[in-house]
Structure formats: structure tokens, C-alpha cells
Design an enzyme around this catalytic site. Structure first.
Site, PDB file in Angstrom:
ATOM      1  N   PRO A 281       0.834  -1.202   0.000  1.00 43.04           N
ATOM      2  CA  PRO A 281       0.000   0.000   0.000  1.00 43.04           C
ATOM      3  C   PRO A 281       0.868   1.251   0.000  1.00 43.04           C
ATOM      4  O   PRO A 281       1.812   1.367   0.789  1.00 43.04           O
ATOM      5  CB  PRO A 281      -0.797  -0.135   1.303  1.00 43.04           C
ATOM      6  CG  PRO A 281      -0.815  -1.598   1.590  1.00 43.04           C
ATOM      7  CD  PRO A 281       0.513  -2.110   1.107  1.00 43.04           C
ATOM      8  N   GLU A 282       0.570   2.175  -0.911  1.00 45.97           N
ATOM      9  CA  GLU A 282       1.331   3.410  -1.011  1.00 45.97           C
ATOM     10  C   GLU A 282       0.501   4.557  -0.449  1.00 45.97           C
ATOM     11  O   GLU A 282      -0.570   4.347   0.115  1.00 45.97           O
ATOM     12  CB  GLU A 282       1.742   3.633  -2.466  1.00 45.97           C
ATOM     13  CG  GLU A 282       2.617   2.491  -2.981  1.00 45.97           C
ATOM     14  CD  GLU A 282       3.096   2.670  -4.417  1.00 45.97           C
ATOM     15  OE1 GLU A 282       2.921   3.772  -4.983  1.00 45.97           O
ATOM     16  OE2 GLU A 282       3.634   1.702  -4.985  1.00 45.97           O
TER      17      GLU A 282
END
Length: 271
Positions: A2-3
Site C-alpha cells: 500500500p502506497e
């Protein structure tokens, strides 16, 4: 992993709903990347005030102390009044008066860490080296160019390092460099000021678009409400090796940089 957009989407999906909730229980599964740093029982009775974000960390501010939560490589959160029984990959659950917040993390690279305050040594160790937030006013294009001018590594690797600008992970670095017309292998200190300013705008634009589309769901990401993201459907280069460029029809190239996959168009992105 997840960014920034996925972490911010997650934050927005439960922050208002958990605000003012009292902690009534804490359930721990298998050990995560770092220890909690306190006896879980001391969190019982505390009240959730706000949920903020710094880079890829979620900051759950309590009336006493805070929790720093990182989703790692495969983590995701759920928040609901009722959840199914905890499974083998559910390693942290905060039971509150307004619902249960559960961290699901098959690879256990995520973490939940307690700190007494945002400026204590525990929090400073995790947050102190992070760069400017790309969607806040402090992300100044001129300062960005000046910082890049001090780095000899490739521009893609400099973006991923996170100490100049935070949260521009692998997907969005590839997409921003495409928008800016910059080859990911170009040394950061060789970017002219006009190209650096164009990259600055591309980073902001790509992240804003990703937020609007709920982030990217490549494997199993979903918000705390169980909603998937759709940015990946509009990606120009990421994950499209061998496919025609959406602009010039040249085949998209795929290479490895720092053990991460990089995608670019050899025609649209100049060295």
C-alpha cells in the site's frame, strides 16, 4: 505494498467513524514487524481523538499517547461494528465503543507501535527521516529541484527513498515519471529545473488522481470499508510491460531497479 493513496484512502474510510470511541479491548495475534511497545491493557479506557497520516503511517491519536500503524507489504484494515471471527492472519484488533479496527496482514511486515507522544524517541525514530508530504503546501517545486540536484542516484530510486518527498511508491513514481516524460534511469542531479518542475506537477497530479479513484488494488487492497481501488485500470505504464503505450503505441519496457519493477515508454520518456 500500500502506497500513500491507499493509506490515505484507508484513513478517510474510518477516521470519522472511530473518532471519540473509547478503547474497550486490544487483541494481539502473531508478532508483527515491530513490537507494540506497551502492555496492551494500558490502552483500555483511552479515547480515540483523531486519525492522521504521515507518509505511509497512520497515526491514531489517543487522549494519552498514540498508535503508529504501518500496513507493510500486504496489510489492510477493517473497521465495523461487527466483524467475523479473527483469522490466522488477523494480528491486531482494537475493540472500541464504536466498532472494531482490525489489521489483516498475511506477510506480517506491518506494525502497530505505541508512543507516548508524537515527539518522543519512538515516534521520532519512525517518522524523523521522512520527506515533505507531496499533497501539502510544503511540497515546493523549487526546493524539490534543489534537493534532487544533490542526488546522484537514478530519479526513480530517489523518489522511492522517501527522504525528499514521502509516499511516492513504486506505482506512482513510475506513473509520475511517465507524465513528466522522464526516463526512470536518469540521474536525479541531471534533471534540469524545467523537467524537475514538470515532475513535481506530475507527482501531485498522479497522487490526486489515485485518491479520487480509491487507490490501486493490485492484489487484495481494500479500504477499511472493504472498497477496492481502480487507479490501476488507468495506469499508463505500471504493470504494462510489452503492451502498447497509450500515447505513442511503442511497447512498454520493464526493468529492475533496486529489486523493484520499473516500467516506462522508451519513446515518450527521454533520458
Amino acid at each position: 505494498m500500500p502506497e500513500l493513496p491507499e493509506v490515505e484512502v484507508t484513513r478517510r474510510s474510518f477516521a470519522d467513524r472511530i473518532a471519540d470511541a473509547q478503547v474497550v479491548g486490544v487483541h494481539m495475534g502473531k508478532p508483527l514487524r515491530w513490537p507494540l511497545g506497551c502492555d496492551p491493557k494500558v490502552l483500555v479506557g483511552r479515547t480515540v481523538q483523531t486519525v492522521a497520516r504521515r507518509g505511509k503511517y497512520l497515526l491514531i491519536h489517543l487522549d494519552q499517547g498514540l498508535l503508529l500503524l504501518h500496513l507493510g507489504m500486504s496489510g489492510s484494515l477493517q473497521f465495523a461494528a461487527q466483524l467475523p471471527p479473527r483469522g490466522v492472519h488477523d494480528h491486531f484488533e482494537l475493540e472500541t465503543s464504536r466498532g472494531r479496527l482490525r489489521l489483516h496482514d498475511p506477510r506480517r511486515f506491518g506494525a502497530v507501535v505505541h508512543a507516548e507522544a508524537i515527539d518522543d524517541p519512538v515516534a521520532r525514530k519512525l517518522l524523523g527521516g521522512l520527506g515533505v508530504e507531496p499533497l501539502e503546501v510544503g511540497f515546493d517545486p523549487v526546493s524539490f529541484h534543489a534537493a534532487l540536484h544533490q542526488r546522484r542516484a537514478s530519479i526513480k530510486q530517489v523518489l522511492l527513498a522517501g527522504d525528499i518527498v514521502v509516499g511516492v511508491g513504486n506505482i506512482y513514481a513510475s506513473e509520475a515519471l511517465f507524465r513528466a516524460g522522464i526516463r526512470p534511469t536518469l540521474r536525479a542531479d541531471r534533471l534540469s529545473k524545467p523537467r524537475a518542475l514538470r515532475l513535481h506537477g506530475a507527482i501531485v497530479g498522479v497522487l490526486q488522481k489515485a485518491l479520487a479513484l480509491g487507490g490501486s488494488t493490485l492484489r487484495d487492497f481494500s479500504s477499511a470499508q472493504g472498497e477496492s481501488g481502480y487507479f490501476q485500470l488507468d495506469a499508463m505504464v505500471y504493470g504494462r510491460e510489452g503492451q502498447p503505450c497509450r500515447v505513442c503505441s511503442s511497447p512498454i519496457k520493464g526493468i529492475r531497479q533496486g529489486q523493484r519493477s520499473t516500467f516506462y515508454c522508451p519513446q515518450c520518456q527521454k533520458p
